[in-house]
Scaffold this motif. Structure first.
Motif, PDB file in Angstrom:
ATOM      1  N   ILE A 103       0.475  -1.265  -0.153  1.00 42.77           N
ATOM      2  CA  ILE A 103      -0.066  -0.106   0.115  1.00 42.77           C
ATOM      3  C   ILE A 103       0.832   1.321   0.009  1.00 42.77           C
ATOM      4  CG2 ILE A 103      -1.748   1.424   1.459  1.00 42.77           C
ATOM      5  CD1 ILE A 103      -3.077  -1.111   0.262  1.00 42.77           C
ATOM      6  N   TRP A 154       2.080   1.656  -3.550  1.00 43.53           N
ATOM      7  CA  TRP A 154       0.990   2.145  -4.186  1.00 43.53           C
ATOM      8  C   TRP A 154       0.706   3.575  -3.943  1.00 43.53           C
ATOM      9  CZ3 TRP A 154      -4.710   2.907  -3.985  1.00 43.53           C
ATOM     10  CH2 TRP A 154      -5.106   2.725  -4.947  1.00 43.53           C
ATOM     11  N   ASP A 155       0.444   4.116  -2.856  1.00 39.87           N
ATOM     12  CA  ASP A 155       0.271   5.647  -2.528  1.00 39.87           C
ATOM     13  C   ASP A 155       1.366   6.309  -3.042  1.00 39.87           C
ATOM     14  OD1 ASP A 155      -2.294   5.130  -1.526  1.00 39.87           O
ATOM     15  OD2 ASP A 155      -1.658   4.862   0.666  1.00 39.87           O
ATOM     16  N   ARG A 196       1.220   7.191  -6.646  1.00 37.75           N
ATOM     17  CA  ARG A 196      -0.037   8.039  -6.843  1.00 37.75           C
ATOM     18  C   ARG A 196       0.511   9.421  -6.521  1.00 37.75           C
ATOM     19  NH1 ARG A 196      -5.302   7.699  -4.236  1.00 37.75           N
ATOM     20  NH2 ARG A 196      -4.188   7.348  -2.373  1.00 37.75           N
TER      21      ARG A 196
END
Lengths: 502, 502
Positions: A479, A482-483, A486
């Motif tokens: 995560i 992934w974050d 972004r």
């Protein structure tokens, strides 16, 4: 353990008390200040007798301060008196009366001690190691020369603003003759100091006291300066000279109309600014640094750093950043990880940004305080962080540097780069710096998204059109990765290359 | 003792977690919020099967939340799931997998439970006792009727914004036929609820959720609203109708250009606003109240007020004022005395100002929070107090009232009356109120100058051209009286009579 100290300073015009909450060597915060215009030196004649009415007023005020401390549970009180009491012929009876009626042991500082405490206040709050300094009061001015953060010379001269005004600048609008007399008087007094002269290298002049703070405020208003902070502000000799010339031509009423002038100072500001100009010219300084901290702060640092001789913070900048984080409470391990990852990105991408030690330190400072805005509200805490930094002060930093740390904090989570109205404090290229540094801070913050130090380390590989960041994790960092991916938009925008975290 | 609770909410689109630091019944503060777009309901077909990829993403996210809590020492975690999991055919296996891989016991809320927690979030944060309410999610909308702060009716309808958009408003720009179909669909769904109809007296409609918050933001930007707060904001039916009409004509790209629109919402905002309009029309509300708190907050209040049934704060306004003071730390005895003296002045001078219970309560609230700005910096703490109040929120107050409390705080020490840029939130006469009330607060503050409750009580005598305030003191209050007399300028200016304190 948290302690409170009350520091009382009885001057010629004003009695002040500050109350500081602190843990020795660790952190502190000013929690109260009370000020009363007691005008203790009022109507002191050639015989140097303090008069009955001002003495009574001073004693009432000290009793009030004493009640104040008792009510707040402040058990440590340091009370000092400066030139009015120092010079008073009836000093002993006044001190006895103070003791009897308020219980306070008023310590009378010598001129050298006064200069010493001002020096401690200055050197613990400004990022300056060498310079001349002054602290202007109503009765006297303390002068000093600081060398390598040490006190090389001090002296106290009877050139306080009230004294100069009452003795020389007596007309509503100073006359030519009065101005000339003042110049001559200052020249003569300063001529005696062989050390208050231009040194091998140019040194700045550091100014303490209400007069120089008010001069800074006048200048800031005139310049529409974006920050409402005088500590750490600088002025050139030319600007000081222009103000001295301008003020010399105004009468009291005209001075009161000046935007930024404190009415209490309207009668003595002219003498004060003329004195500052004379000091700058005499010591050959072409820049004036305004210091918002002096005598009372110096006394505080002696308490705070008890046992250190001299009581000086090792690193003013580092301390003030940590103090801010400590005041608002911070997650030490989270900050340590964000700092580590931010600096790893900074170091490994040096060839892309080309920045050096100065930018690196600003980035590091921002990592320490990046979350303090949560003290106001979790939502928009990046904006509140900016507000807190600019309004709580980072001692030792210039205004420009403080604005940069505030802007890095402002951009640590999201959004495009803005100067938040601080453009007037920044220099060429600073907004680009803010963009490039906050792009790194933001990646680091999101790699620490779970605040559980899942990401152990990173290795950056600079390729043709992209930077690949290889993450070494302890456990599952999917995560976080992934974050962080972004959050690469800002990086792409300011560096012009992609970033891929994997 | 201070505790931390983590509250996790797994919705159709988003997984969120808040962490709240609290002492039961006493005070609390939100310290973290994490949000991930997991899109759990993505590609759920007619067979209501959650798909493998979204489920994996949800589980990764829940594991991250779980790590987060562990790292922060949060030992109390409440995790709930709403419509996506509630409706899923493979619910049981998903829950088992969550339990196995993250250790979390995910509690699946029924539609009624979801509405109940939203209701708790609303009634504990808005000063409203009666009204219709809705909470719009991606999959469903929860509706309720609140009567005398109690929950009279609830229901959950499958009218979430993602659902309506995917099923009906499928074109880039909605076609006439689609808009008609949506209207018909909403009419039919709402027609079944016999209680969601105009009641004897007009009731407001209270809206919860991202859609209504974003609608408020659009409206605030369009109106150049001076506050950046949506909680407690109100909109008329007419304005909602205008937005519904306007949004219906825009394509996705045009919607993204709207100032204030969150890009994540660009695809579903139209359906959401059309739904809000339909709800207002159906229940006969002419005003929409935006509530920034819902489900997660409701779950929090159940923890915070454990044992109370229902878990409702007795007085939302009073609690939120005290909570703010407690968060920043306040001097309870000093505040009590300033409150007492301020209210004594208010009551005894009623014939001069003519104000009533409403103004009295605002003055009282300001006495409680007047010093909180010291948390930022003692210097200018009146200004920092205004900043903290406007950015930390006072639940239960309207924006106008909050601005007034902030402005009273802003003026409790010195200076002339300014609206500090908040004119757009105030009504006719409010600035005069601020002047007249802060004149009293300022006198009270200076009568409590030493913070030692020297002034016991006061008696005001209204004479022809002046007010005489007779002070009853415990011990010597001469400095307090002297200082308070120096602070009567504002009183003289706004009341047009002198004040003499003796």
């Amino acid at each position: 353990m948290t302690q409170h100290v009350g520091i009382i300073d009885l001057g010629s015009n004003t009695a002040r008390m500050i109350v500081v909450q602190y843990q020795p060597y660790y952190s502190f915060k000013l929690v109260e200040e009370v000020k009363e215009n007691v005008r203790l030196a009022h109507n002191v004649g050639a015989d140097n007798q303090l008069q009955a009415e001002p003495m009574a007023m001073a004693i009432e005020t000290l009793r009030m301060f004493s009640n104040f401390c008792r009510a707040l549970g402040v058990n440590e009180v340091v009370a000092v008196a400066t030139s009015a009491v120092r010079d008073a012929a009836n000093q002993a009876s006044f001190l006895a009366q103070v003791k009897e009626e308020t219980g306070l042991d008023l310590r009378v500082l010598s001129g050298d001690e006064e200069a010493y405490y001002s020096y401690l206040g200055v050197i613990n709050t400004l990022g300056v190691s060498n310079g001349f300094m002054f602290d202007i009061g109503g009765g006297s001015v303390e002068l000093a020369l600081v060398r390598g953060r040490g006190l090389a010379h001090t002296t106290s001269l009877p050139l306080g603003t009230v004294r100069l005004t009452e003795q020389i600048l007596r007309s509503e609008t100073p006359s030519k003759a009065e101005l000339k007399a003042l110049d001559r008087h200052l020249d003569e007094a300063l001529a005696e100091l062989d050390w208050f002269r231009p040194q091998g290298s140019k040194l700045p002049l550091i100014g303490v006291g209400g007069t120089v703070r008010n001069l800074a405020k006048l200048e800031q208003r005139a310049q529409r300066y974006p920050l409402d902070i005088v500590h750490g502000y600088t002025m050139s000799l030319q600007r000081v000279d222009e103000w001295a010339t301008r003020l010399s031509k105004l009468n009291r009423n005209e001075r009161e109309q000046l935007d930024g002038l404190n009415n209490d100072r309207a009668d003595v500001i002219t003498a004060g600014v003329l004195l500052i100009r004379a000091l700058m010219q005499r010591c050959g300084a072409d820049s004036l640094w305004i210091c918002g901290h002096g005598l009372r702060d110096g006394i505080f640092y002696e308490q705070f750093l008890r046992g250190s001789q001299p009581p000086l913070l090792g690193d003013v900048r580092q301390f003030s950043v940590e103090n801010l984080a400590r005041i608002y409470g911070y997650n030490v391990v989270h900050v340590a990880k964000v700092r580590e990852l931010s600096l790893a990105l900074f170091d490994q991408l040096q060839s892309l940004h080309g920045y050096g030690a100065w930018e690196r330190e600003l980035l590091e400072a921002a990592t320490v305080v990046h979350d303090i805005g949560v003290a106001v509200n979790f939502y928009d805490h990046h904006k509140h962080g900016l507000y807190l930094i600019l309004n709580s002060m980072l001692n030792g930093y210039t205004h420009r540097e403080m604005a940069m740390v505030a802007l890095l904090t402002r951009h640590h989570r999201k959004g495009g780069v803005t100067d938040a109205g601080l453009g007037g404090v920044l220099a060429e290229g600073d907004l680009e710096r803010v963009g490039k540094l906050s792009a790194l801070l933001r990646i680091a913050e999101y790699l620490e998204r779970s605040k559980s130090q899942v990401v152990q380390s990173i290795v950056c590989k600079i390729e043709k059109n992209q930077v690949r960041v290889k993450v070494q994790a302890v456990g599952d960092a999917s995560i976080e990765i992934w974050d962080a991916n972004r959050k690469t938009n800002l990086f792409r925008k300011v560096y012009g290359v992609e970033m891929l975290i994997e």
